[in-house]
Motif scaffolding. Structure first.
Motif, PDB file in Angstrom:
ATOM      1  N   ARG A   1      36.026  43.756   7.017  1.00 36.48           N
ATOM      2  CA  ARG A   1      36.111  42.751   8.089  1.00 36.48           C
ATOM      3  C   ARG A   1      37.481  42.866   8.747  1.00 36.48           C
ATOM      4  O   ARG A   1      38.499  42.997   8.069  1.00 36.48           O
ATOM      5  N   TRP A   2      37.492  42.805  10.084  1.00 39.65           N
ATOM      6  CA  TRP A   2      38.719  42.872  10.868  1.00 39.65           C
ATOM      7  C   TRP A   2      38.862  41.568  11.629  1.00 39.65           C
ATOM      8  O   TRP A   2      37.893  41.063  12.198  1.00 39.65           O
ATOM      9  N   GLU A   3      40.065  40.995  11.616  1.00 41.16           N
ATOM     10  CA  GLU A   3      40.331  39.754  12.347  1.00 41.16           C
ATOM     11  C   GLU A   3      41.589  39.916  13.188  1.00 41.16           C
ATOM     12  O   GLU A   3      42.562  40.515  12.749  1.00 41.16           O
ATOM     13  N   GLN A   4      41.549  39.336  14.385  1.00 40.95           N
ATOM     14  CA  GLN A   4      42.725  39.257  15.247  1.00 40.95           C
ATOM     15  C   GLN A   4      43.020  37.786  15.467  1.00 40.95           C
ATOM     16  O   GLN A   4      42.105  36.995  15.704  1.00 40.95           O
ATOM     17  N   ALA A   5      44.278  37.421  15.361  1.00 36.30           N
ATOM     18  CA  ALA A   5      44.681  36.038  15.616  1.00 36.30           C
ATOM     19  C   ALA A   5      45.967  36.057  16.419  1.00 36.30           C
ATOM     20  O   ALA A   5      46.708  37.038  16.413  1.00 36.30           O
ATOM     21  N   PHE A   6      46.245  34.945  17.104  1.00 39.46           N
ATOM     22  CA  PHE A   6      47.508  34.842  17.828  1.00 39.46           C
ATOM     23  C   PHE A   6      48.189  33.527  17.506  1.00 39.46           C
ATOM     24  O   PHE A   6      47.558  32.565  17.078  1.00 39.46           O
ATOM     25  N   SER A   7      49.498  33.516  17.694  1.00 41.90           N
ATOM     26  CA  SER A   7      50.316  32.335  17.427  1.00 41.90           C
ATOM     27  C   SER A   7      51.261  32.135  18.595  1.00 41.90           C
ATOM     28  O   SER A   7      51.954  33.057  19.002  1.00 41.90           O
ATOM     29  N   SER A   8      51.291  30.927  19.111  1.00 46.73           N
ATOM     30  CA  SER A   8      52.229  30.609  20.198  1.00 46.73           C
ATOM     31  C   SER A   8      53.430  29.820  19.681  1.00 46.73           C
ATOM     32  O   SER A   8      54.283  29.412  20.457  1.00 46.73           O
ATOM     33  N   ASP A   9      53.492  29.608  18.349  1.00 45.52           N
ATOM     34  CA  ASP A   9      54.613  28.865  17.769  1.00 45.52           C
ATOM     35  C   ASP A   9      55.399  29.691  16.749  1.00 45.52           C
ATOM     36  O   ASP A   9      55.894  29.170  15.760  1.00 45.52           O
ATOM     37  N   GLY A  10      55.473  30.986  17.018  1.00 42.99           N
ATOM     38  CA  GLY A  10      56.285  31.858  16.173  1.00 42.99           C
ATOM     39  C   GLY A  10      55.684  32.192  14.822  1.00 42.99           C
ATOM     40  O   GLY A  10      56.376  32.659  13.936  1.00 42.99           O
ATOM     41  N   GLY A  11      54.403  31.934  14.643  1.00 35.30           N
ATOM     42  CA  GLY A  11      53.737  32.264  13.388  1.00 35.30           C
ATOM     43  C   GLY A  11      53.535  31.087  12.454  1.00 35.30           C
ATOM     44  O   GLY A  11      53.032  31.263  11.347  1.00 35.30           O
ATOM     45  N   ALA A  12      53.895  29.878  12.877  1.00 34.64           N
ATOM     46  CA  ALA A  12      53.672  28.699  12.035  1.00 34.64           C
ATOM     47  C   ALA A  12      52.177  28.406  11.890  1.00 34.64           C
ATOM     48  O   ALA A  12      51.714  28.025  10.820  1.00 34.64           O
TER      49      ALA A  12
ATOM     50  N   LYS B   1      38.030  37.416  -0.790  1.00 33.12           N
ATOM     51  CA  LYS B   1      38.234  38.606   0.029  1.00 33.12           C
ATOM     52  C   LYS B   1      39.462  39.368  -0.460  1.00 33.12           C
ATOM     53  O   LYS B   1      40.465  38.764  -0.813  1.00 33.12           O
ATOM     54  N   LYS B   2      39.376  40.679  -0.477  1.00 29.22           N
ATOM     55  CA  LYS B   2      40.492  41.535  -0.845  1.00 29.22           C
ATOM     56  C   LYS B   2      41.247  41.940   0.414  1.00 29.22           C
ATOM     57  O   LYS B   2      40.641  42.448   1.359  1.00 29.22           O
ATOM     58  N   LEU B   3      42.553  41.706   0.434  1.00 23.58           N
ATOM     59  CA  LEU B   3      43.380  42.082   1.573  1.00 23.58           C
ATOM     60  C   LEU B   3      43.621  43.582   1.546  1.00 23.58           C
ATOM     61  O   LEU B   3      44.094  44.128   0.555  1.00 23.58           O
ATOM     62  N   LEU B   4      43.275  44.255   2.638  1.00 20.57           N
ATOM     63  CA  LEU B   4      43.470  45.695   2.748  1.00 20.57           C
ATOM     64  C   LEU B   4      44.680  46.056   3.595  1.00 20.57           C
ATOM     65  O   LEU B   4      45.415  46.977   3.273  1.00 20.57           O
ATOM     66  N   LEU B   5      44.870  45.350   4.703  1.00 20.33           N
ATOM     67  CA  LEU B   5      45.964  45.664   5.615  1.00 20.33           C
ATOM     68  C   LEU B   5      46.311  44.430   6.432  1.00 20.33           C
ATOM     69  O   LEU B   5      45.414  43.722   6.900  1.00 20.33           O
ATOM     70  N   LEU B   6      47.598  44.202   6.609  1.00 23.13           N
ATOM     71  CA  LEU B   6      48.080  43.096   7.429  1.00 23.13           C
ATOM     72  C   LEU B   6      49.154  43.653   8.346  1.00 23.13           C
ATOM     73  O   LEU B   6      50.086  44.320   7.887  1.00 23.13           O
ATOM     74  N   ASP B   7      49.015  43.415   9.648  1.00 23.67           N
ATOM     75  CA  ASP B   7      49.978  43.939  10.613  1.00 23.67           C
ATOM     76  C   ASP B   7      50.261  42.862  11.649  1.00 23.67           C
ATOM     77  O   ASP B   7      49.419  42.001  11.914  1.00 23.67           O
ATOM     78  N   TYR B   8      51.442  42.903  12.227  1.00 25.75           N
ATOM     79  CA  TYR B   8      51.858  41.926  13.235  1.00 25.75           C
ATOM     80  C   TYR B   8      52.347  42.648  14.482  1.00 25.75           C
ATOM     81  O   TYR B   8      52.802  43.783  14.409  1.00 25.75           O
ATOM     82  N   GLY B   9      52.293  41.969  15.608  1.00 21.21           N
ATOM     83  CA  GLY B   9      52.807  42.510  16.852  1.00 21.21           C
ATOM     84  C   GLY B   9      53.247  41.386  17.771  1.00 21.21           C
ATOM     85  O   GLY B   9      52.988  40.206  17.503  1.00 21.21           O
ATOM     86  N   ASP B  10      53.912  41.743  18.835  1.00 21.84           N
ATOM     87  CA  ASP B  10      54.373  40.784  19.839  1.00 21.84           C
ATOM     88  C   ASP B  10      53.712  41.099  21.171  1.00 21.84           C
ATOM     89  O   ASP B  10      53.485  42.259  21.501  1.00 21.84           O
ATOM     90  N   ASP B  11      53.410  40.047  21.934  1.00 18.28           N
ATOM     91  CA  ASP B  11      52.773  40.215  23.240  1.00 18.28           C
ATOM     92  C   ASP B  11      53.135  39.003  24.086  1.00 18.28           C
ATOM     93  O   ASP B  11      53.940  38.156  23.665  1.00 18.28           O
ATOM     94  N   THR B  12      52.560  38.926  25.269  1.00 22.58           N
ATOM     95  CA  THR B  12      52.716  37.744  26.115  1.00 22.58           C
ATOM     96  C   THR B  12      51.341  37.249  26.548  1.00 22.58           C
ATOM     97  O   THR B  12      50.400  38.040  26.684  1.00 22.58           O
TER      98      THR B  12
END
Length: 60
Positions: free
Chosen positions: A35-46, A3-14
């Motif tokens: 293809r678009w993917e959303q993921a979340f991390s509860s350990d600071g991105g580890a 897969k070719k990476l087109l865009l990567l962005d991060y944000g903060d939420d609760t």
């Protein structure tokens, strides 16, 4: 095929009152298949948990 990476962005939420990080990823496995993917991390991105994926195809 890679897969070719087109865009990567991060944000903060609760989530349930706890801070989480969000990751939004646009990739392209083929010329007309983004293809678009959303993921979340509860350990600071580890680690990341993907919770939404959309694969687009051209209509018609």
């Amino acid at each position: 095929m890679t897969k070719k990476l087109l865009l990567l962005d991060y944000g903060d939420d609760t989530l349930d009152g706890r801070p989480i990080k969000l990751r939004f990823l646009w990739t392209k496995a083929a010329p007309d298949v983004p293809r678009w993917e959303q993921a979340f991390s509860s350990d600071g991105g580890a680690t990341w948990e993907t919770n939404w994926v959309m694969t687009f195809t051209r209509a018609g």
